[in-house]
Design a protein around this motif. Structure first.
Motif, short mmCIF file in Angstrom:
data_model
loop_
_atom_site.label_atom_id
_atom_site.label_comp_id
_atom_site.label_asym_id
_atom_site.label_seq_id
_atom_site.Cartn_x
_atom_site.Cartn_y
_atom_site.Cartn_z
N ARG A 86 0.84 -1.19 0.00
CA ARG A 86 0.00 0.00 0.00
C ARG A 86 0.88 1.25 0.00
O ARG A 86 1.80 1.37 0.81
CB ARG A 86 -0.93 0.00 1.20
N CYS A 87 0.57 2.15 -0.91
CA CYS A 87 1.34 3.39 -1.01
C CYS A 87 0.55 4.60 -0.55
O CYS A 87 1.13 5.66 -0.28
CB CYS A 87 1.82 3.61 -2.45
N LEU A 88 -0.77 4.47 -0.44
CA LEU A 88 -1.60 5.63 -0.15
C LEU A 88 -2.85 5.19 0.62
O LEU A 88 -3.49 4.19 0.25
CB LEU A 88 -2.02 6.32 -1.45
N THR A 89 -3.18 5.93 1.66
CA THR A 89 -4.42 5.72 2.41
C THR A 89 -5.09 7.06 2.61
O THR A 89 -4.45 8.00 3.10
CB THR A 89 -4.15 5.06 3.77
N LEU A 90 -6.36 7.15 2.24
CA LEU A 90 -7.11 8.38 2.49
C LEU A 90 -7.59 8.40 3.93
O LEU A 90 -8.09 7.39 4.44
CB LEU A 90 -8.30 8.48 1.53
N PHE A 91 -7.43 9.53 4.56
CA PHE A 91 -7.76 9.65 5.98
C PHE A 91 -9.27 9.64 6.18
O PHE A 91 -10.04 10.23 5.42
CB PHE A 91 -7.19 10.97 6.51
N ASP A 92 -9.69 8.94 7.23
CA ASP A 92 -11.00 9.20 7.82
C ASP A 92 -10.84 9.05 9.32
O ASP A 92 -9.84 8.54 9.82
CB ASP A 92 -12.11 8.31 7.23
N ASP A 93 -11.84 9.51 10.06
CA ASP A 93 -11.69 9.57 11.52
C ASP A 93 -11.58 8.20 12.15
O ASP A 93 -11.09 8.07 13.28
CB ASP A 93 -12.87 10.35 12.13
N SER A 94 -12.03 7.16 11.43
CA SER A 94 -11.92 5.82 11.99
C SER A 94 -10.54 5.22 11.77
O SER A 94 -10.19 4.21 12.38
CB SER A 94 -12.96 4.90 11.34
N GLY A 95 -9.75 5.85 10.87
CA GLY A 95 -8.44 5.30 10.57
C GLY A 95 -8.47 4.17 9.56
O GLY A 95 -7.46 3.52 9.32
N GLN A 96 -9.64 3.93 8.94
CA GLN A 96 -9.77 2.82 7.99
C GLN A 96 -10.19 3.32 6.61
O GLN A 96 -11.06 2.74 5.97
CB GLN A 96 -10.83 1.83 8.51
N GLY A 97 -9.59 4.40 6.17
CA GLY A 97 -9.96 4.99 4.89
C GLY A 97 -9.53 4.13 3.71
O GLY A 97 -8.69 3.24 3.84
N PRO A 98 -10.11 4.38 2.53
CA PRO A 98 -9.71 3.63 1.33
C PRO A 98 -8.29 3.96 0.92
O PRO A 98 -7.75 5.01 1.29
CB PRO A 98 -10.72 4.11 0.27
N GLY A 99 -7.68 3.08 0.16
CA GLY A 99 -6.30 3.31 -0.24
C GLY A 99 -5.95 2.63 -1.53
O GLY A 99 -6.81 2.05 -2.21
N LEU A 100 -4.70 2.73 -1.89
CA LEU A 100 -4.19 2.16 -3.13
C LEU A 100 -2.88 1.44 -2.86
O LEU A 100 -2.06 1.91 -2.07
CB LEU A 100 -3.92 3.27 -4.16
N ASP A 101 -2.69 0.32 -3.56
CA ASP A 101 -1.35 -0.25 -3.61
C ASP A 101 -0.72 0.14 -4.95
O ASP A 101 -1.37 0.75 -5.81
CB ASP A 101 -1.37 -1.76 -3.40
N HIS A 102 0.55 -0.21 -5.13
CA HIS A 102 1.25 0.20 -6.35
C HIS A 102 0.59 -0.35 -7.60
O HIS A 102 0.47 0.35 -8.62
CB HIS A 102 2.71 -0.25 -6.29
N GLU A 103 0.14 -1.60 -7.55
CA GLU A 103 -0.44 -2.21 -8.75
C GLU A 103 -1.77 -1.56 -9.11
O GLU A 103 -2.06 -1.30 -10.27
CB GLU A 103 -0.62 -3.71 -8.53
N ALA A 104 -2.60 -1.28 -8.10
CA ALA A 104 -3.88 -0.63 -8.37
C ALA A 104 -3.68 0.77 -8.93
O ALA A 104 -4.42 1.22 -9.82
CB ALA A 104 -4.72 -0.57 -7.10
#
Length: 945
Positions: A131-149
């Motif tokens: 995983r290279c990127l995670t979008l913040f949300d208050d729960s700490g479980q935001g959506p994200g991306l890995d390198h392949e995606a």
């Protein structure tokens, strides 16, 4: 797998790599294994497969029957065939120094990458699921991306752009909020070889008109053809069509990705333009800073070296993605080092600033960055209960940049959050600017802030930073921003461009590998940027002390009164601290008095207060603050409602714009949204009317063109098919194509026709449009045998017409049939005819010269005839891809001198191909899509050999 099978596989894959590297010189080879598709993935065309089988037989000493060789889809099929015939295993030898151990997910740095798409590709190939990127949300479980995606999404956006005719070097604007779509779009534009232009969305409704006019100026300057918008900014994009003549497409990321197969990465070079970073425009109209891939990677690597960045770090950022500090420093820097990035939007931060700090706490982040005002906001505005239990001990570098750094803010933040684990050594004031990509000077790690105290009067009158005594009541305070990044240089010069001594104020200049080559389509501004000896002017005032940088202000903001120099930022900061004044919404500037002509000191400050008594109290407080600092009061104090002071996209005060509004008497005026939209529509109406007129003209042109086809071309084509003799039919077809070009005004204009030999030869041409055949038939005399793909045979009427015109088919997928067809085509040269090939094999909507197939050149060396390179220009602009809508235009055809083969083997064919392609690339006026520098050893590394 047995040792014998492993050795056979290694030997076979080595041969595949050799053939691919010769067919596609320098193009990166895919990750080859037993199950790689030799056609679709390895890119072996029919003659490439034949050459592979010849080398297989020579290397292993066995012959594989044609049926099995042709039917083999993967290396595994060939390995089985070799094993059945008792082939001997061959050991593969490589130099030890060429070996490269596979990087782990926690230690990844693409040191050899020359472009940003290569960086993404490198990580996706080696740690695709990381995983290279995670979008913040208050729960700490935001959506994200890995390198392949991320790579897949970028490749899909690139495919959508190519369908719309966007190709290398085209500029594409992005007006997207913080989210996954931004990353798909930004990397997708670069994946397509185009140039992204990040733009900031409108924030203040009261300034919508001014904002969109500035953005329209950016689009016009950049020549932007495509605008990628969110659902919220699509309407803004449509409004901008009236302000930017070249803007053809307004589209969303989901629309670009819908129903397309991922596109291949368009090869780019290190010195190719990566993207345009438009300056925030504090002193005028934004200028497009040209940044190459080499500039960006040099800056990222230098910054990473200073802060000892690695994939063990974790970065938290809320910085806007349209600003260099957020985009390059946070997003591209973390991608390069494979540092996990937790990203929140600026609105999330502004709504609850403590979210930033709690994200650092939750993710045990080590790196984060923000402008000075963010540190000030957290230090002064957060309540104790907002930070109760907060732990910032993981934070090892807190970058403070993008605007002047306040000594008071440094102290207050360190003091406030010291009990929460924040170390003073963590605070790192830095300096950078878009013209140097982003970063230019960083302090040493773990040093903490260095604040220099200098004598105020001496500095303001003589520009010398003389150290102040400890009991000096009003010293000037300047924050050290570190030394130049590795490979970069700083100097301070006087008004004549001569370097000054340490601790003497002057203009700051810089140079290094991160530096821009200038402003896009703005030669006048570019000329001012560079000095005669190659240094770049930062526009800032500063002094140096043993290489350490101390910024003192902007050149254009300097106020001179009574022989003293005053700096707006110091006054603005003092006024911002007054209760009732909106912090960071104060502008200070000089303005001529219309009655006396002398300069007045003007302070403009936003406040929510409306009561007259309260406003008088604030005016007096502003006057007192100015007196304490400057020993002189401002002549004018203007208290205005919120959102009156104009700012840049990054939140900096636009003092010249504020001065202009003040002098026009428009400060604090409210502009109704409807009235702003009407003015924008009125401003864009002439451009929209011109667009409409062009569409009507194109419609009439297409009507005339189809009438020509029905009345003239179609009957002539029928007559041509009924005539006996190839030469007679060729003459009639050439006459018809020429007349069609003449009556439509499309040409062609021909040069170099005398280079075409009288005898047999192979003619090769770039393939840009379905109009190419007509243009070449009209331009080239004599019999011309077009080599076409065999799939056309499935369309009987079209094939009948083409066959009677002299075309011959070649199979592309059945290798035995392909060789037989090529032999049949070569036989046509025995009677003195010329073979006409489009060696790219296909065409696309987007411009660019693709890699050449080798069949045409093998035919030339086998028959010992020359190759004549031909370039065609203008046809793609007239008819793109698979469209039926033809734009008015003119086709030009240039015929090169014959190139004679040097030998009759595979190597001679490859040499002939490269010579012809180089000539066509030089003359076709389109970018190169078919080369990418890489050594054969690098290719072997890709398959682990």
């Amino acid at each position: 797998m047995t040792d014998r099978s492993e050795e056979l596989e290694a030997g076979l894959l080595t041969l595949v790599v050799e053939v691919i590297s010769e067919l596609h010189p320098g193009r990166p080879v895919p990750e080859l294994d037993r199950d790689t598709d030799l056609e679709a993935e390895a890119g072996l065309d029919s003659l490439g497969r034949v050459e592979l089988m010849l080398r297989v037989e020579k290397r292993f000493g066995v012959s594989v029957p044609d049926e099995e060789a042709v039917g083999a889809k993967t290396p595994a099929d060939l390995i089985r065939a070799l094993q059945e015939r008792g082939a001997k295993p061959v050991a593969v030898s490589t130099e030890p120094e060429a070996r490269e151990s596979a990087p782990t997910a926690a230690a990844a740095e693409p040191k050899q990458a020359g472009t940003l798409p290569e960086v993404l590709d490198w990580h996706a190939n080696r740690a695709g699921e990381r995983r290279c990127l995670t979008l913040f949300d208050d729960s700490g479980q935001g959506p994200g991306l890995d390198h392949e995606a991320l790579r897949r999404g970028a490749a899909e956006v690139a495919a959508g752009l190519r369908e719309r005719g966007i190709g290398p070097d085209d500029t594409v604007a992005l007006m997207l909020p913080t989210g996954l779509d931004f990353f798909f779009a930004f990397h997708g534009v670069m994946w397509a070889g185009a140039v992204p232009v990040p733009l900031y969305p409108p924030v203040r409704a009261s300034q919508l008109e001014d904002h969109l006019r500035r953005i329209g100026g950016v689009l016009e300057n950049a020549g932007t053809r495509c605008f990628i918008a969110s659902r919220e900014t699509v309407r803004a994009g449509q409004l901008l069509r009236g302000l930017a003549a070249a803007l053809d497409h307004v589209v969303t990321v989901p629309a670009l990705r819908r129903g397309v197969a991922p596109a291949d990465r368009v090869p780019r070079k290190s010195d190719d333009l990566a993207f345009l970073q438009y300056t925030s425009g504090t002193t005028g109209q934004p200028k497009g800073v040209m940044l190459t891939h080499g500039n960006l990677l040099a800056n990222i690597r230098s910054m990473g070296q200073v802060v000892e960045a690695s994939s063990d770090d974790h970065f938290v950022s809320w910085l806007p993605l349209y600003h260099d500090m957020g985009l390059i420093g946070a997003c591209l820097g973390t991608l390069y080092y494979s540092i996990p990035l937790t990203l929140m939007s600026p609105l999330q931060f502004m709504a609850r600033p403590q979210r930033w700090l709690w994200a650092i706490h939750r993710h045990r982040a080590t790196l984060s960055a923000a402008p000075n005002f963010a540190y000030d906001l957290c230090a002064r505005r957060l309540a104790d209960e907002d930070v109760e239990g907060l732990d910032l001990s993981s934070w090892r570098v807190a970058f403070n940049g993008a605007e002047p750094v306040s000594p008071g803010t440094l102290e207050s933040f360190c003091e406030r959050f010291g009990p929460h684990g924040f170390s003073r050594r963590t605070m790192s004031p830095v300096y950078g600017l878009a013209e140097s990509s982003v970063g230019l000077s960083f302090p040493p790690l773990d040093r903490g802030p260095w604040v220099d105290r200098v004598k105020r009067d001496t500095f303001e009158r003589r520009g010398k930073a003389v150290p102040a005594n400890s009991d000096d009541p009003h010293p000037r305070l300047f924050v050290a921003c570190g030394k130049a990044l590795p490979g970069h240089e700083l100097r301070v010069v006087d008004d004549k461009g001569k370097p000054v001594a340490d601790r003497v104020q002057g203009r700051l200049e810089f140079r290094g590998p991160s530096c821009t080559r200038g402003y896009f389509q703005n030669p006048a501004a570019s000329e001012k940027l560079f000095s005669d000896d190659g240094w770049l002017d930062s526009g800032d005032l500063a002094y140096l002390d043993r290489g350490e940088l101390f910024l003192t202000g902007r050149v254009k903001d300097l106020i001179i009164r009574g022989g003293r120099n005053y700096y707006p930022y110091e006054i603005e900061q003092a006024v911002s601290q007054i209760p009732g004044i909106r912090s960071n919404n104060v502008a200070v500037f000089a303005s001529p008095d219309p009655d006396t002509g002398t300069e007045r000191l003007v302070v403009v400050a936003e406040t929510r207060e409306t009561a007259q008594e309260r406003l008088k109290e604030l005016e007096q407080a502003v006057r007192d603050a100015s007196l304490e600092l400057l020993e002189t009061p401002p002549e004018v104090i203007s208290l205005v409602p919120p959102q009156s002071v104009p700012k840049t996209s990054s939140g900096k005060i636009r003092r010249p714009a504020c001065r202009a509004l003040f002098e026009q008497g428009r400060l604090g005026q409210r502009h109704r949204l409807g009235a702003q939209l009407l003015r924008l529509l009125g401003r864009g109406l002439p451009q929209l009317m011109r667009r409409g007129a062009r569409r009507v003209g194109r419609g009439l042109f297409n009507l005339w063109l189809w009438l020509l086809v029905l009345i003239f071309a179609l009957p002539l084509a029928v007559i041509m098919t009924l005539l006996p003799g190839r030469r007679l039919r060729a003459a009639v077809s050439r006459f018809g194509a020429g007349m069609l070009g003449l009556l439509s005004g499309a040409g062609p204009v021909v040069s170099g026709r005398e280079n075409l030999p009288d005898g047999p030869c192979v003619v090769v041409c770039n393939h840009a449009s379905y109009l190419d055949g007509f243009g070449l038939r009209a331009a080239l005399p004599g019999s011309l045998v077009f080599v076409v793909k065999r799939e056309i045979v499935r369309n009987p009427p079209l094939w009948w017409l083409l066959r009677r015109a002299g075309a011959t088919p070649v199979e592309r997928f059945d290798y035995r049939r392909s060789l037989a067809d090529l032999e049949q085509a070569m036989a046509r040269m025995a009677s003195g005819e010329r073979l006409m090939f489009f060696p790219e094999g296909t065409l696309t909507r987007a411009p660019g010269l693709q890699a050449f197939r080798v069949g045409a050149f093998m035919a030339a060396v086998r028959k010992g005839v020359p190759v004549v390179p031909v370039s065609i220009r203008g046809s793609r602009d007239m008819l793109r891809g698979f469209s039926f809508f033809v734009r008015p235009g003119r086709v030009s055809v240039t015929v090169g001198k014959p190139i004679h083969p040097d030998g009759d083997d595979w190597d001679a064919a490859l040499k002939l191909r490269d010579q012809a392609r180089d000539w066509i690339l030089e003359h076709c006026g389109e970018p190169d899509l078919g080369t990418h520098t890489s050594s054969l050893m690098d290719l072997r590394k890709n398959i682990g050999l």
